[in-house]
Design an enzyme around this catalytic site. Sequence first.
Site, PDB file in Angstrom:
ATOM      1  N   ASP A   1      13.622   1.597  26.691  1.00  0.00           N
ATOM      2  CA  ASP A   1      12.526   2.197  25.942  1.00  0.00           C
ATOM      3  C   ASP A   1      12.801   1.980  24.457  1.00  0.00           C
ATOM      4  O   ASP A   1      13.952   1.922  24.032  1.00  0.00           O
ATOM      5  CB  ASP A   1      12.444   3.684  26.268  1.00  0.00           C
ATOM      6  CG  ASP A   1      11.259   4.373  25.616  1.00  0.00           C
ATOM      7  OD1 ASP A   1      10.414   3.680  25.030  1.00  0.00           O
ATOM      8  OD2 ASP A   1      11.183   5.609  25.701  1.00  0.00           O
TER       9      ASP A   1
ATOM     10  N   ASP B   1       9.914   5.482  36.049  1.00  0.00           N
ATOM     11  CA  ASP B   1      11.208   6.068  35.700  1.00  0.00           C
ATOM     12  C   ASP B   1      10.993   7.537  35.410  1.00  0.00           C
ATOM     13  O   ASP B   1       9.889   7.956  35.035  1.00  0.00           O
ATOM     14  CB  ASP B   1      11.822   5.390  34.469  1.00  0.00           C
ATOM     15  CG  ASP B   1      11.237   5.941  33.173  1.00  0.00           C
ATOM     16  OD1 ASP B   1      11.916   6.741  32.507  1.00  0.00           O
ATOM     17  OD2 ASP B   1      10.084   5.585  32.836  1.00  0.00           O
TER      18      ASP B   1
END
Length: 376
Positions: A92, A271
């Site tokens: 990320d 996720d």
Amino acid sequence: MKFTLTSSDPRSSARCGVLKTDHGEVRTPIFMPVGTVGSVKGVYHRDLKQDIGAEIILGNTYHLYLRPGLDILRKAGGLHKFENWDRPILTDSGGFQVFSLSPIRKLTPEGCEFRSHIDGSKHVFTPENNVDTQRIIGADIIMALDECCPGDADHAYARKSLDLTKGWLERFVRRFRETEPLYGYGQCFFPIIQGCVYPDLRREAVEHAVQFEADGYAIGGLAVGEPTEKMYEMLDFTCPLLPSDRPRYLMGVGTPANILEGIARGVDMFDCVMPTRNGRNANLFTWNGVMNMRNRKWQDDFSPLDPQGTSFVDSTYTKAYLRHLFAAKEMFAAMIATEHNLAFYLDLVREARKHIEAGDFSEWKDAVTPRLSTRL
């Protein structure tokens, strides 16, 4: 990276595919365990591979940038070598962490200024240095820098936030395409589709992002305060707008039921910290529902943790034993519960793939979903 669709469900938008990277293949739909700071909390990599069956894990740019820092990661040869993980990694960009962890932050068209949650030191992420940072970390799939808009934002704020994300994306892409990977294998990037709960903004975000012909697309800004029904509504609206031949990644979601509903709407990748965080707090996800292992009712229950579970811990330890470990505040309790939960989440997406391939995913999802949310 190459993505190939292999099958689809006749009654929903669920689909199966194979994502090929230089560190191996990932079968979708997939759940990706979260390894924020270079580890999936409490789990050996051996067990992630052999027992849990993780095909790809996450790292986080914000956390890794602050600690151990880019100098250490570059000297190590990137995150794969640093943590000794030879399968794919996704990072990320850190935008969500700036949003959620830093009480003092300043967002401008230039970038985001924030203070470290560790020592209060001041830092700046720009689209350009965010690319450079993720090049040094070396993940196979990296996320474009974005602002994570709160789920309860009004249209005016969401409008301003999306304009910021769009401007950052243009600069991120430019920097990504003028730089090269550092460690001899390929990297790709996913733009993040923002727009809060407003269809006009979500459409605008997709139309802007797809012009860059990225290898995949992430859907962000959901499960951040909006009602679950709104999340599903935004997925119903957004997924059909995205290219069908690219993977779709729903960021930070969620419960087992959320994952199955996301798959039904065409999402390929998920996720969430829920299986690890909840495991550390004595909550187990099972095929029959959710168990709080601190409850007295389990103290003389010598049955397996989950009779339908496939992991090593399911066949080795009983409910009574795990309840005892949590009562005794033994760290082994969190390790067992975490491994169980991650194995369950990977089992869940494996079963979803089987039913998509068999053509009966929708019927199976409708039958199993009510049980998954039951409190036992």
